[in-house]
Design a protein around this motif. Structure first.
Motif, PDB file in Angstrom:
ATOM      1  N   VAL A 100      56.525  63.151  82.866  1.00 20.82           N
ATOM      2  CA  VAL A 100      56.126  62.104  82.265  1.00 20.82           C
ATOM      3  C   VAL A 100      54.604  61.859  81.483  1.00 20.82           C
ATOM      4  CG1 VAL A 100      55.543  59.587  82.877  1.00 20.82           C
ATOM      5  CG2 VAL A 100      57.540  60.405  83.689  1.00 20.82           C
ATOM      6  N   ALA A 101      53.685  62.598  82.316  1.00 18.25           N
ATOM      7  CA  ALA A 101      52.317  62.864  81.690  1.00 18.25           C
ATOM      8  C   ALA A 101      52.378  63.392  80.453  1.00 18.25           C
ATOM      9  CB  ALA A 101      51.247  63.400  82.692  1.00 18.25           C
ATOM     10  N   ALA A 160      53.496  61.040  77.889  1.00 13.11           N
ATOM     11  CA  ALA A 160      52.569  60.015  77.307  1.00 13.11           C
ATOM     12  C   ALA A 160      51.522  60.597  76.699  1.00 13.11           C
ATOM     13  CB  ALA A 160      52.040  59.338  78.694  1.00 13.11           C
ATOM     14  N   ARG A 161      50.998  61.849  77.146  1.00 11.44           N
ATOM     15  CA  ARG A 161      50.046  62.568  76.160  1.00 11.44           C
ATOM     16  C   ARG A 161      50.502  62.700  74.832  1.00 11.44           C
ATOM     17  NH1 ARG A 161      49.730  66.559  79.084  1.00 11.44           N
ATOM     18  NH2 ARG A 161      48.403  65.583  80.569  1.00 11.44           N
ATOM     19  N   TYR A 198      52.645  60.986  72.876  1.00 13.77           N
ATOM     20  CA  TYR A 198      52.778  59.899  72.199  1.00 13.77           C
ATOM     21  C   TYR A 198      51.482  59.323  71.846  1.00 13.77           C
ATOM     22  CZ  TYR A 198      57.919  59.859  72.068  1.00 13.77           C
ATOM     23  OH  TYR A 198      59.091  60.226  71.725  1.00 13.77           O
ATOM     24  N   SER A 199      50.618  59.390  72.994  1.00  9.45           N
ATOM     25  CA  SER A 199      49.213  58.917  72.563  1.00  9.45           C
ATOM     26  C   SER A 199      48.628  59.689  71.578  1.00  9.45           C
ATOM     27  CB  SER A 199      48.692  58.909  74.115  1.00  9.45           C
ATOM     28  OG  SER A 199      48.946  58.248  75.026  1.00  9.45           O
ATOM     29  N   TRP A 215      56.059  50.759  66.097  1.00 12.30           N
ATOM     30  CA  TRP A 215      54.776  50.851  66.515  1.00 12.30           C
ATOM     31  C   TRP A 215      53.914  50.010  65.633  1.00 12.30           C
ATOM     32  CZ3 TRP A 215      50.524  51.407  69.367  1.00 12.30           C
ATOM     33  CH2 TRP A 215      49.355  51.817  69.097  1.00 12.30           C
TER      34      TRP A 215
END
Length: 433
Positions: free
Chosen positions: A74-75, A78-79, A81-82, A168
């Motif tokens: 998950v991290a 998230a990294r 897409y961030s 987005w």
């Protein structure tokens, strides 16, 4: 002796097959097999499904390893897409837009700065700027794939899909406009929405049609400080146009230098920049020099309109002469090195100019004092004018009375004596000559 041999034999059996689930014999005693933990490795199906072991026990260490793996996955997601959102938003450019909007807010606040309103305005501006930049990359995905400078962006490289990027951009654009409408005012929200439309749906396609796109983009860059001023004061006034005018004229030499340095890349991407139709670079450098000179009177106007003190007039003039000298150097020697030097000078100009505005700005109380003094002087001059007029009227009245009395003959004393002391005598008659 036989015991030692049986012991060595049993130990050999145990060491030769430590995972043997069968009953082992040692010293002639029948022992129940003990479960071996590594029989249930992380690759076993029972662990992946979260089922207990055949003996009814649950391996907590394996469950912990699985949880850590899921958290790590998950991290990483998230990294990923961030990073994509950061690049889609052109975060560094958007933060520059936020800085200009925040400066406009402070200049329009007067003596009391609403820091909460400033934070809301900066947040809304950042979201709208991120939306505009993301839509720009959605429309230019094919062009960006052809340019060395942009081919590694999220959309051309395939790290994110077009529907995802559109979702987005739309969400943050609507949220930013709504935030400005609720926390600032409708005028600021209208300026943000109009700037989003102008950038994404006018400037972006115009880059592939006509070189005038640079001037349209300069208008887009000049609106954020006006947005900040409107968010703070609720109106658009003449003295609020100092920073927007500076941003408009500043962007022309800035982008002319960039277009000259990257003209081959822009040609490969299919963009119609001004420098592509100017092989010698003379007109490109001349446009940069002319707009640099347009920045000179802005310092005096800021002082004359009561936005800053007189020190800013001097500092702004020196700063503008520096960028004008860089533009003149580029005009005289049209090379990539001179263009890069002018580009770096433009990068230095804007933060120093905005810092000078903030440092030397006049709060509303000082402006009010100046206005009160001006009003008092005007009232005093008007009162003096009224007194002068009254004195002139009195003088005119006196002159009228004197003329009227001079037009009549003076009566002799006997006439008055004949009327008052002797009422029985007839009053004398006077005939006009």
């Amino acid at each position: 002796m036989w015991r030692r041999s049986s012991l060595s034999l049993s130990s050999k059996l145990l060491h030769s097959n430590p995972c043997n689930p069968l009953v082992s014999t040692s010293y002639g005693v029948v022992r129940t097999p003990i479960p071996i933990p590594h029989l249930y490795s992380a690759s076993s199906e029972s662990f992946n499904l979260g089922f207990p072991k055949p003996d009814g026990t649950v391996d907590l260490s394996s469950v912990a390893v699985g949880s850590v793996a899921r958290v790590r996955q998950v991290a990483d997601l998230a990294r990923h897409y961030s990073r994509c959102y950061w690049e889609l938003s052109k975060a560094r450019l958007s933060m520059l837009v936020v800085a200009t909007s925040g400066t406009g807010f402070v200049l329009g606040s007067g003596s009391a700065i609403d820091f909460t309103g400033l934070c809301w305005t900066c947040a809304g501006t950042m979201m709208v700027a991120a939306s505009a930049s993301s839509l720009n990359q959605v429309f230019e995905i094919n062009n960006d794939a052809k340019m060395k400078r942009t081919r590694k962006r999220p959309l051309p490289s395939g790290r994110i899909t077009i529907p995802h990027a559109v979702t987005w951009a739309s969400s943050v654009g609507v949220a930013g406009t709504a935030l400005l409408a609720s926390k600032a005012n409708m005028l600021a929200a209208g300026l943000a929405a109009s700037n989003l439309i102008l950038y994404a749906f006018v400037y972006t396609p115009l880059k592939q049609i006509h070189p005038v796109n640079t001037w349209v983009g300069a208008v887009v860059g000049a609106i954020p400080p006006l947005l900040g001023w409107a968010a703070a004061s609720g109106q658009v006034s003449l003295n609020g146009l100092i920073l927007p005018a500076a941003l408009y004229f500043w962007q022309i030499p800035h982008f002319m230098a960039l277009a000259y340095m990257c003209r081959n890349d822009y040609a490969a991407g299919g963009f119609r920049m001004f420098s592509l139709a100017d092989a010698s670079g003379r007109r490109t450098a001349l446009v940069a020099l002319r707009n640099s000179l347009y920045l000179i009177p802005l310092g005096y106007l800021a002082y004359d309109w009561g936005v800053t003190s007189g020190w800013f007039c001097l500092e702004s003039s020196v700063l503008t002469l520096a960028i004008s000298y860089a533009a003149f150097s580029f005009y005289r020697d049209r090379t990539s090195q001179k263009a890069r030097r002018m580009f770096h000078a433009s990068l230095l100009y804007l933060p120093v100019f905005m810092s000078g505005l903030l440092l030397h700005r006049l709060p509303d109380n000082q402006q009010c004092v100046q206005e009160d003094n001006a009003e008092r002087i005007a009232e005093l001059s008007s009162s003096l004018g009224t007194l002068a007029e009254e004195s002139e009227i009195r003088d005119d009245q006196k002159d009228t009375v004197m003329r009227s009395t001079a037009g009549k003959k003076a009566r002799p004393p006997v006439a008055y004596a004949s009327v008052a002391p002797f009422p029985f005598l007839p009053a004398p008659l006077y005939t006009a000559p």
